[in-house]
Design a protein around this motif. Structure first.
Motif, short mmCIF file in Angstrom:
data_model
loop_
_atom_site.label_atom_id
_atom_site.label_comp_id
_atom_site.label_asym_id
_atom_site.label_seq_id
_atom_site.Cartn_x
_atom_site.Cartn_y
_atom_site.Cartn_z
N VAL A 172 -5.39 -8.96 3.46
CA VAL A 172 -4.49 -9.17 4.60
C VAL A 172 -3.15 -8.53 4.27
CG1 VAL A 172 -3.20 -10.86 5.95
CG2 VAL A 172 -5.62 -11.25 5.46
N VAL A 174 0.58 -8.13 5.93
CA VAL A 174 1.49 -8.59 6.99
C VAL A 174 2.67 -7.62 7.06
CG1 VAL A 174 3.01 -10.46 7.74
CG2 VAL A 174 0.85 -10.99 6.59
N ASP A 176 6.42 -7.35 8.43
CA ASP A 176 7.58 -8.00 9.03
C ASP A 176 8.41 -6.93 9.73
OD1 ASP A 176 9.78 -9.46 9.76
OD2 ASP A 176 10.04 -10.46 7.81
N ILE B 35 6.96 2.20 0.06
CA ILE B 35 5.77 2.89 0.57
C ILE B 35 6.11 3.96 1.61
CG2 ILE B 35 4.18 0.99 0.09
CD1 ILE B 35 4.20 0.51 3.22
N ARG B 61 10.31 1.25 3.96
CA ARG B 61 9.32 0.17 4.01
C ARG B 61 8.93 -0.16 2.57
NH1 ARG B 61 4.51 1.94 7.04
NH2 ARG B 61 3.90 -0.23 7.32
N GLU B 63 6.66 -2.74 0.04
CA GLU B 63 5.50 -3.62 0.04
C GLU B 63 5.52 -4.55 -1.17
OE1 GLU B 63 1.73 -1.53 0.33
OE2 GLU B 63 0.81 -3.35 1.15
N GLN B 66 1.88 -10.77 -2.00
CA GLN B 66 2.22 -12.10 -1.48
C GLN B 66 2.46 -13.10 -2.61
OE1 GLN B 66 3.09 -12.99 1.39
NE2 GLN B 66 1.76 -12.29 3.06
N TRP B 70 5.49 -15.87 -2.75
CA TRP B 70 5.23 -17.30 -2.59
C TRP B 70 4.40 -17.77 -3.78
CZ3 TRP B 70 8.15 -17.92 1.53
CH2 TRP B 70 8.17 -16.94 2.52
N TYR B 73 1.04 -19.19 -2.89
CA TYR B 73 0.27 -18.45 -1.88
C TYR B 73 -1.23 -18.71 -2.04
CZ TYR B 73 -1.39 -14.68 1.09
OH TYR B 73 -2.02 -13.97 2.07
N ARG B 74 -1.88 -18.97 -0.92
CA ARG B 74 -3.29 -19.39 -0.98
C ARG B 74 -4.30 -18.30 -0.63
NH1 ARG B 74 -1.23 -23.91 1.76
NH2 ARG B 74 -2.08 -23.17 3.72
N LEU B 76 -5.70 -14.05 -0.91
CA LEU B 76 -6.20 -13.23 -2.02
C LEU B 76 -5.02 -12.69 -2.84
CD1 LEU B 76 -8.95 -10.94 -0.42
CD2 LEU B 76 -9.19 -13.19 -1.49
N GLU B 78 -4.62 -9.81 -3.79
CA GLU B 78 -4.23 -8.46 -3.33
C GLU B 78 -3.60 -8.44 -1.94
OE1 GLU B 78 -7.17 -9.47 -4.45
OE2 GLU B 78 -8.85 -8.49 -3.45
N ASP B 79 -3.45 -9.61 -1.31
CA ASP B 79 -2.77 -9.65 -0.01
C ASP B 79 -1.31 -9.21 -0.18
OD1 ASP B 79 -5.06 -10.61 1.12
OD2 ASP B 79 -4.32 -12.64 1.51
N THR B 80 -0.82 -8.48 0.82
CA THR B 80 0.55 -7.96 0.69
C THR B 80 1.38 -8.21 1.94
OG1 THR B 80 -0.04 -5.77 1.55
CG2 THR B 80 -0.18 -6.07 -0.83
N LEU B 81 2.66 -7.98 1.79
CA LEU B 81 3.60 -8.04 2.91
C LEU B 81 4.48 -6.79 2.85
CD1 LEU B 81 5.48 -10.68 4.67
CD2 LEU B 81 6.90 -9.00 3.48
N VAL B 82 4.69 -6.18 4.00
CA VAL B 82 5.50 -4.98 4.09
C VAL B 82 6.72 -5.28 4.97
CG1 VAL B 82 5.56 -2.54 4.76
CG2 VAL B 82 3.41 -3.55 3.95
N ILE B 83 7.88 -4.87 4.52
CA ILE B 83 9.11 -5.15 5.27
C ILE B 83 10.07 -3.98 5.12
CG2 ILE B 83 10.18 -6.37 3.31
CD1 ILE B 83 11.32 -8.36 5.42
#
Lengths: 221, 100
Positions: A172, A174, A176, B35, B61, B63, B66, B70, B73-74, B76, B78-83
């Motif tokens: 996943v 996300v 923002d 990225i 941007r 990356e 997660q 956090w 964080y619950r 995977l 490899e889960d990510t967040l991009v801002i």
């Protein structure tokens, strides 16, 4: 569609005069109730003084709503049938939309592709940034504090409340939408849609699928 | 000219600045990877005070994993967040714990 988890759906509310307040009302703090009373009072006063026609606010809202999901759906359907277009869309969403005569008002449209290994979800934690010039106004849940806070922190739980359990072999990601870019999700083309033409494909694309809060619809059987 | 390259590791700063800030708290002091370079834009911190005269600031941007944002964080690993982060809100990092 499990919109109720994030508050009422305010999209289909034309016919009411004070639609503009619904976005505010979804938050429960006293400050927002105060703001909505102020808005109502101001509107009544402006109408009473003849400075505003009773339906003028509605008309302005309709103008804001003129873009819509159908535009995003056309881009997606074309990308599903035309690999070269898809590459252009992913490289530069704004120019690709311009090929359809769609004018993106925001600085850039970043299109993120869902695959069998990756699911993308869009949120604006700071306010309600959304590709409005393409998709119109965001759904009420998108601007709720609950969605904005939780989408970044527990995206998988949020997605499951939308009815989408992302498998454990799918990452996943996300996004923002906190500053100058705007985002659109290119959903996975549904299984069984191989024989559909572009027009029929575009009808499978939902608003939620363009935000990543859902999948494109399964083709009618 | 952008100061950072794609794939470079950066740390988001805590500038403790009041006003219209587009860098949310949850990414401050966190390490991520550039990225994309998005271009240069008028600084929202200036715009919010009515200054539309610039200068423009570079925006990227970035990356993050997660699990780096956090601790509980619950999802995977490899889960990510991009801002999107403006250049004055970050500094370069050598190495760092981030591998996403």
């Amino acid at each position: 569609m499990v919109e109720s988890d994030f508050g009422q759906s305010g999209a289909q509310s034309s016919g009411k005069v004070f639609t503009v307040q619904e976005a505010i009302v979804v938050e429960t703090e006293a400050g927002n109730a105060e703001a909505s009373r102020l808005t109502a009072a101001l509107q009544s006063l402006l109408v009473e003084k003849g400075l505003l026609f009773p339906n003028e606010v509605e008309q302005e809202i309709e103008k804001l709503d003129a873009p819509g999901v159908h535009l995003g759906a056309r881009l997606v359907a074309r990308a599903w049938v035309d690999e070269r277009f898809k590459e252009r869309l992913l490289a530069d969403g704004k120019s690709a939309a311009a090929e359809f005569g769609m004018k993106i008002g925001e600085a850039q449209l970043i299109v993120v592709e869902n695959t069998v290994r990756e699911h993308n979800l869009i949120v604006c934690t700071l306010c309600s940034c959304y590709p409005r010039s393409l998709l119109g106004q965001p759904p009420t849940w998108y601007i709720s504090k609950s969605y904005r806070a939780r989408a970044v922190r527990e995206p998988r739980d949020v997605l499951s409340e939308f009815g989408l359990d992302v498998p454990s072999d799918v990452r996943v990601r996300v996004h923002d939408s906190n500053a100058d870019m705007r985002y659109l999700v290119l959903p996975l083309r549904p299984l069984g849609s191989e024989d559909l033409d572009e027009e029929a494909l575009s009808r499978l694309v939902t608003r939620d699928s363009l935000i990543g809060a859902g999948l494109a619809l399964a083709p009618p059987t | 000219m952008p100061r950072y390259n794609v794939s470079q590791m950066v740390e988001v700063l805590e500038l403790n600045r009041p006003g219209h800030i587009r860098t949310p708290y949850y990414v401050r002091n966190r390490i991520g990877r550039v990225i994309q370079f998005c271009g240069a834009f008028l600084n929202p911190e200036d715009l919010s005070r009515g200054n539309a005269g610039g200068p423009v600031v570079e925006c990227y941007r970035v990356e993050f994993l997660q699990i780096d944002l956090w601790p509980d964080y619950r999802g995977l690993p490899e889960d990510t967040l991009v801002i999107e982060i403006y250049e004055h809100w970050m500094k370069p990092v050598e190495g760092g714990p981030h591998h996403g």
